[in-house]
Design a protein around this motif. Sequence first.
Motif, short mmCIF file in Angstrom:
data_model
loop_
_atom_site.label_atom_id
_atom_site.label_comp_id
_atom_site.label_asym_id
_atom_site.label_seq_id
_atom_site.Cartn_x
_atom_site.Cartn_y
_atom_site.Cartn_z
N GLU A 397 0.85 -1.19 0.00
CA GLU A 397 0.00 0.00 0.00
C GLU A 397 0.89 1.23 0.00
O GLU A 397 1.28 1.72 1.06
CB GLU A 397 -0.94 0.01 1.21
CG GLU A 397 -2.03 -1.04 1.15
CD GLU A 397 -3.03 -0.90 2.30
OE1 GLU A 397 -2.79 -0.05 3.18
OE2 GLU A 397 -4.03 -1.64 2.30
N GLY A 398 1.21 1.73 -1.21
CA GLY A 398 2.05 2.91 -1.31
C GLY A 398 3.45 2.66 -0.77
O GLY A 398 4.17 1.78 -1.26
N GLU A 399 3.82 3.38 0.27
CA GLU A 399 5.16 3.26 0.85
C GLU A 399 5.19 2.30 2.03
O GLU A 399 6.15 2.33 2.81
CB GLU A 399 5.66 4.65 1.30
CG GLU A 399 5.86 5.64 0.17
CD GLU A 399 6.97 5.22 -0.77
OE1 GLU A 399 7.97 4.67 -0.28
OE2 GLU A 399 6.82 5.42 -1.99
N ALA A 400 4.19 1.45 2.17
CA ALA A 400 4.14 0.55 3.33
C ALA A 400 3.59 -0.81 2.91
O ALA A 400 2.98 -0.97 1.84
CB ALA A 400 3.27 1.16 4.43
N TRP A 401 3.83 -1.79 3.78
CA TRP A 401 3.24 -3.12 3.63
C TRP A 401 2.16 -3.28 4.69
O TRP A 401 2.36 -2.94 5.85
CB TRP A 401 4.29 -4.22 3.82
CG TRP A 401 5.20 -4.38 2.63
CD1 TRP A 401 6.42 -3.85 2.46
CD2 TRP A 401 4.91 -5.16 1.47
NE1 TRP A 401 6.95 -4.21 1.25
CE2 TRP A 401 6.04 -5.02 0.61
CE3 TRP A 401 3.84 -5.92 1.04
CZ2 TRP A 401 6.12 -5.64 -0.62
CZ3 TRP A 401 3.92 -6.55 -0.20
CH2 TRP A 401 5.04 -6.40 -1.01
#
Length: 485
Positions: A397-401
Amino acid sequence: MTAAPSRPAASIASVITLALVVVITLLLGIAGVVAYRSFSEARWDDLQKSHRTLADQLAIGFASPLWNFDRPTIGKIAEGAFHEESISGLIVLAEDGTTVHARSRSPEAWNVFVERAPSGTPELEEKRTILFEGEPIGTLRILATARFVQRDLRATLGQVALGIVGLDLAVILGLYVLLHRVILRPLKRIEEYSVAVSLGGRGDPQESLRGELGVLQKSILEMIRQLDARYAALEQSRAELKQTNAELERSNAELQQFAYVASHDLQEPLRGVAGCVELLQQRFKGLVDAKGEELITHTIEGTIRMQTLIEDLLALSRVVTRANAAAATDSGRVLKGALDNLAVAIRESGAEVTHDALPTLTVDPTQLLQLFQNLISNAIKFRGTQPPKVHVSAVREGEAWRFSVKDNGIGIEPQYFERIFRIFQRLHTRREYEGNGIGLAVCKKIVERHGGRIGVESEFGRGSTFSFTIPDPPPAGAKAEERRP
């Protein structure tokens, strides 16, 4: 850091001056053209009237000499007519068409009479019948040139142009003085005061303005005073907040250290109490009544619960005090380690744990293992009538898991979604489910330390899905603290 002051007042004055100069120049130009056309038409009308009048007078003057065929007198009259600057040619014809007298000021004028060639200069010709006692005796043709009129018009045009230039210069000078005194100088004072205030200065301007600019000045000054007051209040609030944050950080650090030290130091005397009670139970077994046996049993159980509670507090404090450095970690291998630690519970409960392909990301591997272990352990503990089924997945999700741990357990009612992540919060008694209500609090602390968030979605009786996010790469604040002894 300060910015160089701009010059809005000078820009406004320049734009206004330029616009007014252009408008006034156009108006003066239009007025000059109209005046020139009017003057030109008037001069032509005057020339035509003068020419007609002169022709009438000469026709009368030539009547008697022409009747008497007095050439000298005709010549004198013609010579007198040429005193008029506009006369360029004159010819007197007898009744039979013969030329009695002819006179011209230039060859071009003679060409008009004789050869009918264009002269290149506008000419006005008047023709009169010469009458003597009412009878025609000859013809007078008189030619007037417009050369001197053109000369006058050119001179007038130059004067008009000079007048327009002079008026423009006067208007520019007047506008500059007016704008400088009425707009530019007052706006400059306001600007200087605003810049002084923006650089930290205080005080009111030395001179108050009048009219609309005075109203503008008062509005700006009032706005600046309000901004000053708000800025002072904001600075005070910021200083208080900074002090409060510093005190809070210091208090948290002291509390964490206290919790670690207290929990660690309580272990030894608690083990001593537990050992003594067990010796009493063994030595006086059968020598005390049932009430005494019950008290000894409660004491041992309470000691065990206290030891478990202290161990949980130590685990919570170690999230910060014993954190490892973040490193590239295969979360799939970490999950396998957590499942190995839970092998007995999985086997005894008949649980089925599955997972999707999991990513490699930068985390504290020990804490990620503890996170997986706590969530899967809860899924097994709070199971329903069916064997536990747990599935672990991860999506980008974007810059994260975002990791998800889904189970088919007893579920959670919505009003408890936030409460379960607080320390020592239990939804069931110890007889129903063991534990101190600290496992999810540890999970929340681990996730937040890595810069993520944790939450739950559940329907009572239909299982739960715990989800947490971990930035990848993690923010700077997610770097592990130095390992403390």
